[in-house]
Design a protein around this motif. Structure first.
Motif, short mmCIF file in Angstrom:
data_model
loop_
_atom_site.label_atom_id
_atom_site.label_comp_id
_atom_site.label_asym_id
_atom_site.label_seq_id
_atom_site.Cartn_x
_atom_site.Cartn_y
_atom_site.Cartn_z
N CYS A 78 0.89 -1.18 0.11
CA CYS A 78 -0.15 -0.06 -0.08
C CYS A 78 0.81 1.04 -0.15
N LEU A 79 0.68 2.12 -0.89
CA LEU A 79 1.56 3.28 -1.18
C LEU A 79 1.24 4.28 0.03
N SER A 80 -0.05 4.15 0.41
CA SER A 80 -0.51 5.26 1.37
C SER A 80 0.00 4.83 2.55
N CYS A 81 -0.12 3.51 3.08
CA CYS A 81 0.32 2.91 4.43
C CYS A 81 1.83 2.63 4.49
N ARG A 82 2.40 2.65 3.13
CA ARG A 82 3.91 2.34 3.19
C ARG A 82 4.41 1.15 3.61
N CYS A 108 -6.38 -1.54 -0.37
CA CYS A 108 -5.81 -1.81 1.05
C CYS A 108 -7.17 -1.85 2.03
N CYS A 111 -6.72 1.21 4.66
CA CYS A 111 -6.70 2.54 4.54
C CYS A 111 -7.87 3.00 3.27
N ALA A 113 -6.70 2.62 0.31
CA ALA A 113 -6.11 3.24 -0.98
C ALA A 113 -5.63 2.29 -1.85
N CYS A 114 -4.98 2.52 -2.83
CA CYS A 114 -4.63 1.33 -4.06
C CYS A 114 -3.52 0.77 -3.48
#
Ligand SMILES: [Zn+2]
Length: 141
Positions: A78-82, A108, A111, A113-114
């Motif tokens: 997840c790019l948002s959660c990293r 995800c 969150c 997110a993608c």
């Protein structure tokens, strides 16, 4: 520009301006500025920005650790959660990426997110047992 900088190229006890860090690490100043946007801490009270060698080292180690951090077999990145996250409902879409790789994309579960990961086509069958793969671009599974 994908070569990794060597964290040991900087001295932990020294501070560097962006241009200096770029030279020492063999990167462009733009790359260093990107790292700063990405979270490399600067001593912000002063301009030009100074970055401690210790901060550069820990940032780079962290960054490279992250980029090679093995995902669990049931996770996407997840790019948002990293971080590695399970896709919602374990549903992913498969998109042909290169002749040898497929990009799996999902949402995800944490969150929303993608999240995605690249898998080699030879392992796609194994992932098909873990995820519910919907055809995105192509799928012959
Ligand atoms: Zn997330």
């Amino acid at each position: 520009m994908n070569r990794r900088a060597n964290p040991m190229a900087v001295k932990a006890a020294l501070t560097y301006e962006i241009a200096e860090a770029a030279v020492v690490l063999g990167k462009s100043p733009a790359t260093i500025r990107n790292w700063i946007k990405d979270g490399l801490p600067v001593m912000a009270s002063r301009k030009p920005y100074l970055i401690s060698g210790a901060a550069i080292r820990s940032y780079l180690r962290d960054k490279y650790q992250r980029s090679k951090s093995p995902l669990e077999h049931d996770e996407l990145f997840c790019l948002s959660c990293r971080a590695g996250r399970k896709p919602k409902d374990m549903v992913v879409e498969a998109f042909a990426n290169t002749p040898k790789t497929t990009r799996l994309m999902g949402v995800c579960e944490r969150c929303g997110a993608c999240a995605s990961r690249m898998v080699s086509n030879s392992k796609l069958q194994a992932f098909a047992r873990t995820f519910r793969i919907k055809a995105g671009g192509n799928s012959d599974a």
